[in-house]
Scaffold this active site. Structure first.
Site, PDB file in Angstrom:
ATOM      1  N   ASP A 135      35.030  43.242  36.833  1.00 59.53           N
ATOM      2  CA  ASP A 135      33.840  43.796  37.492  1.00 59.53           C
ATOM      3  C   ASP A 135      32.586  43.353  36.740  1.00 59.53           C
ATOM      4  OD1 ASP A 135      32.396  45.328  39.307  1.00 59.53           O
ATOM      5  OD2 ASP A 135      32.520  47.133  38.060  1.00 59.53           O
ATOM      6  N   GLU A 182      28.849  39.198  37.971  1.00 66.97           N
ATOM      7  CA  GLU A 182      27.908  38.299  38.680  1.00 66.97           C
ATOM      8  C   GLU A 182      27.220  37.333  37.731  1.00 66.97           C
ATOM      9  OE1 GLU A 182      28.175  41.634  39.100  1.00 66.97           O
ATOM     10  OE2 GLU A 182      29.311  41.363  40.937  1.00 66.97           O
ATOM     11  N   ASP A 201      30.359  47.770  45.976  1.00 66.43           N
ATOM     12  CA  ASP A 201      29.971  49.173  46.173  1.00 66.43           C
ATOM     13  C   ASP A 201      29.469  49.460  47.582  1.00 66.43           C
ATOM     14  OD1 ASP A 201      30.693  49.369  43.556  1.00 66.43           O
ATOM     15  OD2 ASP A 201      28.647  49.309  42.782  1.00 66.43           O
TER      16      ASP A 201
END
Ligand code: GLC
Length: 796
Positions: free
Chosen positions: A394, A397, A488
């Site tokens: 997670d 990015e 999300d």
């Protein structure tokens, strides 16, 4: 581009002008690679040549021979199955298939460069003709319907929370689309990791316009003619998804907010006490000591290995979250080691970049470099030894909530180019240093590097098991290493509907193992939303219930009855479907074609099918039109050509409907509208509390009789790289007589204790040969067959 030099090698054509270069090659049959450098300062003036370029996505080697013909202003390149006509003056081109059909036309190439310190500012642009009625499908994880005509997207992996139905960019960047016009498909992939944008016939309805912030446009053109051909070629180029372990296709539960080992035990008990199937529980960031990856908070988790064993006794695996950012904590070995090895991302001026994520302050391992990826893979060692079954990647990015100002010494110049030091989204600045490269170039492939490191590390650390990774961010090629979830989302009905085109968009890019947080990460779900989302999620290749911190609990039992019973039914349906899902995942590993598919995969020439995005095919034979709106008990569904048997929820059967029309499907809260295609055969098993292996003891074929019948089943141990068996079911109805034949390939020994075949669509049954027993009632023929059956005949 004022060609001054045309250079022809057996495998490459290079046209160069004063500052521009176009190189054409053929990496695979039906695929052309075009490197356009519209303006390049990096190439010399006298012998312009493109510098070697490393692709993060492409795994195919170049090398099919080209035939080049030159006729004044035109050069014609022919390779296996495709050809390209280049206007040597402008560098524009026409792409044709072997039948001479024009699939795509480039009408303009342009660019600009401004030399500056520390990074030159590049723009490379290309416009493609967008003929009326052409559809542009996919682009990976993007919002909107599946056909993206009339939209604009940025490719810049971004952590956005919460995201809405119109949020762009999101976490993944996959600059690939399937074009579809008049039933003929083709594909386009821009292999540039740089920040890029595409205007899909929005600003100008007759153009698809790409812009990269790098010096060139490295693009791939794919011939069809079927959408599946394009996907297959794209997957051959960028890699196919490996078959995941069976357990990862079971039900998964997660929550940011399970505080400690006791909570994890509690959730497993919660499932088991209520007879709810479950295979996997995730550990979110709270297991760590001070958000330091690869550590445990020993008060909350005194005995991780013991917890793994307890979970295993219940048939449940544990998957911890792993975020890339490292806490800057002097003395902590992972940080010290990364620093000592010079593995950390740096500021433009050279110092180690300091930001903050969950750990504060934090530094970033440069996961775009191969040596850092290898080191990162090795860090999984202790967690693998503890028995952690997979890893959840997670914030990759990479997400960074804030960058500390660089206090480094001004060394070279104080005159800095426009945009330098700029941060777009919650991430690192454009000019952050990744070895020789800048963040602007490698931002989008950071997560791909992380996944590669993890995957390859796991292959070494646990060679007997197939790695399971789940990632939020990614780029083209991520399918080689990891499953993907869409980040999300929120507990809103619109997001349930949006999940379908999003997952289909990923699927078209060969990302087969995908899912979204059920029933939404942020916000508050209710029982109806939970049930509808679980019914839809039965068909997501990855089925995970996950929730954000501070939201109300949303495990399947949190909304009382009738929702618990309906949630259980959805989970049981999932487990019944596992033989089919597993077979489809195996197919994806061989072809790149994902289980969850748009209708156009099978009916590209049908405009209604091509436009459908709130319903989908599960494999070739099942059509699912889930109810995705509140309070509704019926919905409109489109059935493409063929005959379709209503098979609501895989439980009872209804009418056979002719395709090529819309139908109103019944969908009360306990029903998922599903149809089985005539000629389709799908394999189910009994529901179970968790998976064991994929050598099914109980097997049930469901066959919709038609002149031609085909079904497939792939079986193996459910994990590892051992023996397997592929079963093909073939047959059909001729002059009223149904014949079914089974053939098997592979060495895995059958574990079958019970096999049944249910045949729908027969009107009468008189004599059956080849079965142990049969029973015909209400148009359904149920056959009991021996484990070694090979042939069946049913006479009317
Ligand atoms: C991010 C993830 C989410 C996770 C949370 C805490 O928001 O997308 O799934 O629960 O971080 O780790």
């Amino acid at each position: 581009m004022h060609v001054t030099d045309a250079h022809v090698e057996p495998h490459r054509l290079r046209l160069s002008g004063r500052h521009a270069v176009l190189e054409v090659s053929c990496p695979l049959p039906g695929v052309l690679r075009l490197r356009h450098a519209p303006v390049s300062s990096e190439i010399g003036f006298l012998h312009p040549e493109l510098p070697g370029k490393r692709s993060w996505s492409v795994i195919a080697e170049e090398g099919h021979p080209l035939k080049v013909e030159r006729d004044g202003e035109r050069a014609r390149v022919t390779a296996e199955g495709v050809s390209l006509e280049v206007d040597v003056e402008s560098g524009t081109w026409r792409f044709q298939d072997a039948q001479g059909r024009e699939l795509a036309r480039c009408v303009e190439v342009s660019g600009e460069v401004q030399a500056a310190y520390p990074m030159s500012r590049h723009r490379a642009r290309m416009k493609l003709r967008a003929p009326e009625g052409e559809r542009y499908l996919g682009f990976g994880e993007k919002v909107g319907p599946l056909d993206k005509r009339g939209m604009h997207f940025t490719f810049w992996n971004t952590d956005v929370v919460p995201h809405h139905p119109d949020t762009d960019p999101l976490y993944q960047s996959i600059p690939f689309f399937v074009g579809l016009r008049g039933g003929v498909a083709w594909g386009f992939f821009l292999d540039e990791s740089w920040r890029s944008e595409v205007d899909v016939a929005l600003a100008d309805a007759s153009r698809v316009a790409w812009e990269s912030w790098g010096p060139e446009l490295d693009c791939y053109l794919f011939a069809g003619p079927m959408p599946a051909d394009v996907v297959r070629r794209y997957a051959a180029l960028t890699g196919r998804p490996p078959l995941p372990p069976l357990w990862s296709l079971g039900a998964q539960q997660s929550r940011w907010g399970y505080e400690n080992a006791q909570d994890i035990r509690g959730v497993i008990q919660g499932y088991r006490q209520r007879n709810l199937p479950l295979d996997c529980v995730y550990l979110d960031i709270d297991y760590m000591d001070g958000y330091k990856v690869w550590t445990w908070d020993s008060a909350r988790y005194p005995d991780p290995a013991g917890l793994v064993r307890e979970a295993a006794a219940q048939g449940v695996r544990l998957v911890p979250i792993i975020d890339p950012a490292l806490k800057l904590e002097p003395g902590w070995n992972v940080y010290e080691d990364a620093k000592a090895r010079d593995y950390l991302v740096r500021y433009d001026r050279g110092g180690v970049l300091v930001g903050e994520v969950w750990p504060k302050p934090a530094v970033f391992p440069d996961l775009t470099r191969p040596e850092v990826q290898r080191w990162w893979g090795g860090l999984h060692r202790d967690f693998v030894a503890l028995g952690m079954a997979g890893f959840w990647n997670d914030m990759n990015e990479p997400s960074c909530f804030g960058v500390q100002p660089d206090v480094g010494i001004l060394t070279l110049t104080s005159e800095r180019a426009e945009g330098i030091g700029q941060v777009e989204g919650k991430t690192l600045p454009y000019d952050a240093r990744h070895g020789e490269k800048r963040h602007l170039e490698v931002h989008n492939v950071y997560a791909l590097g992380m996944a590669k490191g993890a995957f390859e590390g796991l292959r070494e650390l646990r060679p007997e098991a197939r790695p399971f990774l789940l990632t939020r961010a990614g780029f083209a090629g991520i399918q080689r290493y990891s499953a993907v979830w869409t980040g999300d989302n929120s507990s809103h009905w619109t997001q349930l509907e949006t999940s379908l085109p999003m997952l289909m968009g990923l699927g078209l890019a060969a990302v087969a193992h995908t899912g979204v947080d059920i029933p939404g990460f942020i916000g508050r779900a209710n029982g109806e939303l939970l049930v509808r989302w679980m019914q839809t999620g039965t068909f997501y290749p990855l089925m995970r219930n996950h929730a954000g911190k501070g939201t109300s609990p949303q495990e399947p039992w949190r909304f009382g009855e009738p929702y618990l019973t309906l949630a259980r039914a959805a989970l049981e349906r999932r487990y019944r479907l596992l033989p089919t899902l597993y077979t489809l995942m195996h197919e994806a590993s061989e072809t790149g074609i994902a289980p969850l598919r748009p209708l156009l995969m099978e009916a590209p020439g049908d405009p209604e099918a091509a436009g459908a995005f709130d319903q989908f095919l599960f494999g070739r034979d099942l059509l699912v039109a889930p109810v995705v709106r509140p309070g509704q008990t019926k919905r409109l569904a489109y059935l493409p050509a063929g005959a379709w048997l209503e098979w609501p929820g895989l439980e009872r059967t209804g009418e056979v409907r002719e395709g090529g029309q819309h139908v109103i499907a019944d969908g009360p809260l306990d029903t998922v509208p599903v149809w089985l295609r005539a000629g389709g055969a799908v394999a189910l098993t009994r529901p179970a509390m968790h998976t064991t292996d994929a050598n099914w003891q109980h097997l049930e074929w469901h066959v919709h009789a038609a002149p031609e019948i085909h079904g497939r089943l792939y079986e193996d141990a459910g994990d590892g790289y051992g023996e397997s068996r592929l079963t093909e079911l073939r047959g059909g109805v001729t002059a009223g007589v149904l014949r079914l034949e089974r053939s098997e390939m592979g060495t895995l020994t059958r574990a079958r204790t019970e096999e049944k075949i249910r045949v729908y669509g027969l009107t009468s049954v008189r004599k059956v040969t080849g079965a142990r027993a049969h029973h015909f009632e209400d148009g359904v023929l149920e056959l009991q067959v021996a484990a070694d059956w090979t042939r069946l005949d049913v006479a009317p």
